[in-house]
Scaffold this active site. Structure first.
Site, PDB file in Angstrom:
ATOM      1  N   HIS B 440       0.833  -1.157   0.040  1.00 44.88           N
ATOM      2  CA  HIS B 440      -0.043   0.176   0.004  1.00 44.88           C
ATOM      3  C   HIS B 440       0.881   1.168  -0.049  1.00 44.88           C
ATOM      4  CE1 HIS B 440      -0.357   0.270   4.994  1.00 44.88           C
ATOM      5  NE2 HIS B 440       0.803  -0.061   4.429  1.00 44.88           N
ATOM      6  N   GLU B 441       0.074   2.405  -0.320  1.00 45.47           N
ATOM      7  CA  GLU B 441       0.829   3.582  -0.553  1.00 45.47           C
ATOM      8  C   GLU B 441       1.935   3.548  -1.437  1.00 45.47           C
ATOM      9  OE1 GLU B 441      -0.831   5.886   1.144  1.00 45.47           O
ATOM     10  OE2 GLU B 441      -1.643   4.637   2.567  1.00 45.47           O
ATOM     11  N   GLY B 442       1.822   3.120  -2.469  1.00 43.24           N
ATOM     12  CA  GLY B 442       2.617   2.753  -3.393  1.00 43.24           C
ATOM     13  C   GLY B 442       3.596   1.445  -3.365  1.00 43.24           C
TER      14      GLY B 442
END
Lengths: 601, 601
Positions: B440-442
């Site tokens: 998550h978050e890239g």
């Protein structure tokens, strides 16, 4: 097989790499043929596809439950195992004289790869059963074989191995379970066993526990350990399950994964004593059990490899289907998105999985072929040579797939992105399942000590020399010119790494004469990793040579062979070089870890 | 704190390494003192110990349930968050003018490390809320700040970030959610959002969704993306939650771990349209959102680091307690077994965890200190320099802990053996939790592209030069003679690796001029790993220098500092050398993966 394992690849390994057909020229397997092998594999494929894989999510979700000394399992587990038994698979690799099909071990492991990939949790019961039966055949009396092994070969009774105890997991020297000789020649067994897979269930008519215990008065440590057959039900005069033996399910272990294989705590002799039959002589238990453990270790490796393999195929499928982003040089957001398999980093993650999964399966099947060769060898020198190779490679076959298989499963999640982290896709389950493999049947640390402390040094390094000779055969083949220029380079590279590995091993041994055994073994786990990578590079080179020849011969399956060549290239470029810093560290007998003090943590 | 995180280590990082006290000389933080910081940390410690950690197993077991558009969570989740709000923690790092405590970001991240280690699943709600409020403060109007950010700073309302959609996860350019301007200046929001953490619950009075959407007629791709505030309840004239907005919970994602943070699918505008308020200008959405995302990325890194840290302490505790086996040179089975921490391989596994966990927390807190320095810098050159450093290090702070944190958790299981694989011990849960962080978050792949494709090359390599200057300061300190001989060696080694890293980077750029951007970026993930290892070696050297000085000054805490030195030695001997083969591969712009063909898999 939808994302279970590639049958094309298995056929490649069995026939093109390991020449399974040549086994039919040996008297032991003379009754078989490629057709028989193919039929067996076809049946396994159908079982995997129609029965084992479809229930894998369910058997994970519906964890075994403890109910007043009984284990409650989903009915699908039994249905799948019944189908396996009905297919006659438990008898696969046993002698005809004992009711077996007398198939090569290699073929049975080909089947094992399919079952392990389809649902290794459920097929695990049969792996244990086969190993227990083989143990009795190897070390038990004729009567014991007829009474206990025969129903296991039929698949009517299942087997377990009862080694660990709450206070003695890796340290078998410290088991306490007691076995007192009774007047009738049986033994009275009392004690507690822990981590027993398949220890209690209603999946079979009976369960045959292979139990390590001590006869009072014997020596301390491993020399005082004996092996006993302790059935759940004592066979009556007709050989049918009779009275309940004094073995009680005390509890279940609730695992992160591998849930369909019930893992139990068993109490022996709570009501006075369980009845056990001594296998072999008193004090010979551990040596006998190692017969079973070595087989179980290769099976663990193959299971880890197969679990990695199915995860890889799921990730591959997803990557072909899922569209996300555009080529790096396409800045037009109006263009359609591309399947993520077109991104270099996704290809890298898939190649890594392919290299690990296919490499690990190939490694374990190579070991299986060696077992067949050892069995069918006509002279003792050859038998001894194969035995040395197997001794040396067993910790590698157990550990390399158990270390890199889970890493492949990790990458399978990563290819799926957020979806891979959810239970809507199988890859998170496979990741949880595979995490068991570096732990059971001897932890990775134990395997490292076995390799460096025992196998490498035995008979003055004879095993490593035997492996070196095998590798040189491959290097010789690699040196023949092919149209595919990398093969020669791969050969040169492998030779370099093999020489660095053996030189490092000798340096370590030389330094150990001053530094002592503790320093010698302090980084044994890293040695195991380095050794394993070099061995798998050899396995990949063997595959690549065959692929290059097929390409030259103008195969119609360019894609398949080109994939083998590219995976080999990946392994040599991306994986093998990690061995260099490991060997450099090992050569110094670095003591950073050994000298770390408890108080400094 | 029982196995949460070492307060002694946090104090070392905050005060000895990062000199948090010096921040109180800056006007922004002048009202604070070490005593205040200590009190905050004490409170966090108590909250972690008494409230968050004790429910971690429960909040994992009792997964969020979907009930007719509502999320059902265990009541303990709310109780813990209420206690967090009651302590005033949501206001921690916000300006006094907005009701905040105006504490340094560094201190808030020190608290974050404790909460992340105690139960990062539950504290995750507050991390998102803080980031959402900061986003409104940075880009919203005064009215929006008063109306939406203020209640979040009080902890009465929570926040989310709504970026992904089912068809657009990593590819934000492809989001489709629509925002049509209404006559009253608000926007009518319609679309579906996926993977929204904290998207629906009854934990707070209101939920403020920060939503990316497109205004029809705008440009395609990222330039057409705008940012909107879309509250669950529309605030009435008094600012209280009023009418229900048209945001509906469509479903929950059932994750492998991180379960206490509910993850949702949200439908906007099923009944005609949700009301949204534009933040900043149309088309400025992604740039604004990156403000929030960068903060979230560092928070993800710190969460991964903290999860590794608590796993390490659990493993350490177990290793001190569990007896198994004997010293390799003790062959007498009558001798008592030793705690497994005495085995070199167990020490290695613990040192690896220590090096990863402490190194990762130190890395993220170093970034937090840079954020404070940037905020309080008096001239623009210094601000720009710090901004460059943060831009460069953000993908590293996100990814390095997310890669090596889970590996530490993996080793924590291994130290526990079979027990670690069961749910009776927390390490399997931590292993499942931490697996989210590389996604998550890239994803890790995205971070690699960000580092190599954007950060390294921006302003002609100015960021990498700025980091080089920082590293040289440390090397200069390392060159001063100390009683601990390794420090100078470590400095020489780090310089060697830094130079090899920069040389390789330049070689890659030079070759890319011919080979093109695809080849340049093909192995960006490996570049990220190599870069991260060099950065963390620098972080470890900084810690070791301080430790060596403390030893020289005759500290009474020899054990603590000796541990830092040994962990540094471990990192330089066992971890850093793995960078060499990575850089060698990178320098060639190897195309094995890029050239792999879909059909060859």
């Amino acid at each position: 097989m939808p994302n279970i394992i590639s049958r094309r690849d298995l056929d490649f390994l069995l026939y093109e790499m390991l020449d399974a057909e040549s086994l039919t020229t040996k008297p032991l397997y003379a009754e078989h043929s490629r057709e028989v092998f193919d039929q067996i594999m076809d049946t396994a494929e159908k079982l995997g596809e129609n029965v084992f894989q479809p229930i894998a999510a369910l058997t994970d979700r519906e964890e075994p439950k403890f109910d007043n000394g009984r284990t409650i399992l989903p009915k699908e587990t039994r249905e799948a195992l019944d189908a396996y038994v009905e297919a006659g698979f438990p008898a696969m690799s046993f002698p005809e004289a004992l009711g077996g099909l007398q198939l090569p071990y290699l073929i049975s492991q080909g089947v094992g790869a399919i079952m392990g990939a389809a649902n290794g949790n459920v097929s695990g019961y049969m792996m244990l059963t086969g190993a227990a039966a083989r143990l009795i055949i190897a070390h038990g009396s004729g009567e014991q074989i007829a009474r206990f092994a025969a129903p296991m070969i039929e698949g009517r009774w299942f087997g377990t191995m009862c080694l660990s105890e709450p206070q003695a997991g890796s340290s078998l020297a410290d088991i306490r379970t007691k076995a007192e000789r009774r007047e009738d020649g049986t033994y009275n067994i009392t004690g507690n066993k822990m981590w027993i897979s398949g220890g209690e269930h209603d999946l079979s008519e009976n369960i045959v526990h292979m139990v390590l215990a001590r006869v009072p008065g014997g020596p301390a440590g491993v020399k005082g350990i004996s092996l006993f057959i302790v059935p759940k039900f004592i066979p009556d005069a007709d050989g049918n399950p009779g009275d309940r033996n004094d073995v009680v399910l005390a509890g279940l272990n609730h695992k992160m994964g591998n849930r369909a294989t019930v893992n139990t705590v068993l109490n022996f002799g709570d009501a006075g004593g369980a009845t056990g039959w001594l296998v072999g002589g008193e004090g010979m238990g551990l040596a006998a059990m190692f017969h079973m453990m070595n087989e179980a270790r290769i099976a663990v490796g193959l299971g880890a490899a197969s679990t990695a393999y199915t995860g890889y195929l799921h990730a591959l499928d997803y990557a072909k289907d899922r569209r996300q982003g555009r080529a790096l040089d396409d800045k037009n957001p109006e263009n359609p998105m591309v399947p993520i398999i077109e991104h270099a980093d996704v290809k890298r993650m898939l190649l890594q999985q392919k290299a690990y999964a296919e490499g690990a399966v190939a490694l374990c099947l190579t070991g299986a072929r060696m077992i067949d060769d050892e069995k069918t060898a006509e002279d003792e020198t050859e038998k001894a040579r194969l035995n040395l190779l197997l001794e040396l490679l067993t910790p590698v076959m157990k550990s390399w797939p158990s270390e890199y298989g889970p890493r492949a499963n990790d990458q399978a999640i990563q290819v799926h992105g957020g979806y891979g982290y959810t239970r809507d896709y199988p890859v998170e389950r496979l990741y949880r399942d595979n995490r068991l493999n570096p732990i059971h049947e001897g932890t990775k640390g134990i395997q490292g000590l076995d390799l460096l402390g025992r196998k490498v040094v035995m008979q003055d390094g004879a095993a490593i020399q035997a492996l070196g000779a095998e590798i040189r055969k491959t290097l010789d083949e690699a040196s023949h010119k092919t149209d595919y220029p990398y093969i020669g380079e791969f050969g040169d590279t492998l030779l370099e790494y093999w020489e660095k590995l053996t030189t490092t091993t000798m340096e370590m041994a030389a330094k150990a004469r001053v530094a002592g055994p503790k320093a010698y073994l302090a980084n044994a786990t890293i040695y195991l990793d380095a050794f394993g990578h070099v061995v798998v590079a050899w396995i990949w080179l063997r595959q690549a040579i065959i692929a290059a020849r097929a390409m030259e011969a103008g195969t119609s399956e360019q894609n398949f062979y080109r994939g083998k060549l590219q995976a080999c290239r990946y392994f040599f470029a991306y994986e093998l070089p990690s061995v260099t810093p490991m060997l450099d560290l090992l050569a110094t007998l670095d003591t950073t870890c050994m000298e770390m003090h408890e108080g400094w943590f």
